[in-house]
Write a protein that holds these residues in place. Structure first.
Motif: not given
Lengths: 204, 204
Positions: A142, A166, A168, A170, A183-184, A186, B11, B193
């Motif tokens: 992560m 993963v 996180f 941006p 991709g996460v 927020l 972004r 994933l």
């Protein structure tokens, strides 16, 4: 069938089990997911489930089968790169372990936290990344470093032989095709909500 | 143009500014986003940006315009329902405030934390939801309660007049159309994933 729909089935089936239900009909499942019962029957037939006449589908059976297909019926060994705000927040969140994603090591460049444990997870110097990943057979990473450092962190994970990431941070990462990536972001999610709310209001 | 692409432009533009760049060409932006430069020119022309001959697009100009369209050029007042593992983790995360999403109040049923502050945010009894939302002019709600309580929390937020909800609970919420909704399901992301990694391995 798109894989993300499998996750949605799983989510609804878990909800049914929590409510004490052991079986469900295709029309009930369809209603929960916002698709037709014909679509549900087609989706589930795709991986060999046809329901039991007069009973419907057995929730536990379906849950086990979907988890097997998704690969969440086993345990995944995970590392976290970056133990700042976002990293600490995620280490605190217990939901990953409940789903079989076990975080065993974290990495950070801050000398004040290297060698300590945060939420029970040891924090290592990034120098040790390759060794720790190999010794502990870590499969997933992560990334929770600030945006400018994310690509470098990803490159290091890939060089150490990680199978999936993963992200996180941006930013859009560039990775070899053999490495899995989700991709996460927020910030992006909140922007989407702001847009939908701002737009609704201006239309009235 | 899909709204989510606006977030992606934003972004990448922020990344360019961090790198000290003030302008960007359509082909550079396209490469960052994985689309053609023709697509970039079409997207940006859609909201009135045509680039400056010999210069390209000005990053700051584009950022300001996209934020205005998304509605993130203003401040949003936010509440959080549920201060368990996930809620505490998110309260700890400072990224929301940086993007203009200001959490001003949280709600939880646990009497041990009602009346206290967590990460500087006051925790109220859910009885006070309607009053606090109105008095503090709260516009958005984050739902971080366990799955079985999420729909009830959403219903209360809607009744109190909230305009949009970010749902972190792993359930599908049923909301009136006038209320904006985005869902962030970390479990689902990890499942995606796991699937992609498990599948790659079995193919080799």
């Amino acid at each position: 069938m798109v894989v993300s729909r499998l996750s949605l089935y799983l989510r609804e089936l878990r909800q049914l089990v929590r409510e004490g239900r052991s079986t469900v009909s295709s029309s009930q499942l369809g209603k929960m997911l916002g698709v037709t019962d014909a679509q549900v029957r087609k989706d589930l037939a795709y991986f060999g489930h046809f329901g039991h006449p007069g009973i419907g589908y057995r929730c536990d059976e379906l849950i086990a089968e979907i988890r097997r297909i998704l690969g969440t019926d086993r345990q995944w060994i995970v590392t976290m790169i970056g133990v700042g705000n976002m990293g600490r927040a995620l280490l605190r969140y217990k939901g990953f372990a409940e789903q079989g994603f076990r975080i065993v090591a974290a990495f950070d460049t801050d000398p004040r936290i290297i060698g300590t444990k945060i939420e029970g997870i040891p924090v290592y110097n990034p120098d040790q990344l390759r060794d720790v990943i190999r010794q502990q057979r870590i499969q997933l990473g992560m990334i929770t470093v600030p945006a400018p450092q994310a690509q470098h962190a990803a490159d290091q994970l890939v060089a150490a032989g990680i199978a999936g990431i993963v992200n996180f941070a941006p930013v859009t990462l560039s990775l070899p095709e053999k490495v899995g990536l989700v991709g996460v972001d927020l910030t992006t999610e909140l922007e989407q909500l702001a847009f939908s709310v701002a737009n609704r209001n201006s239309k009235r």
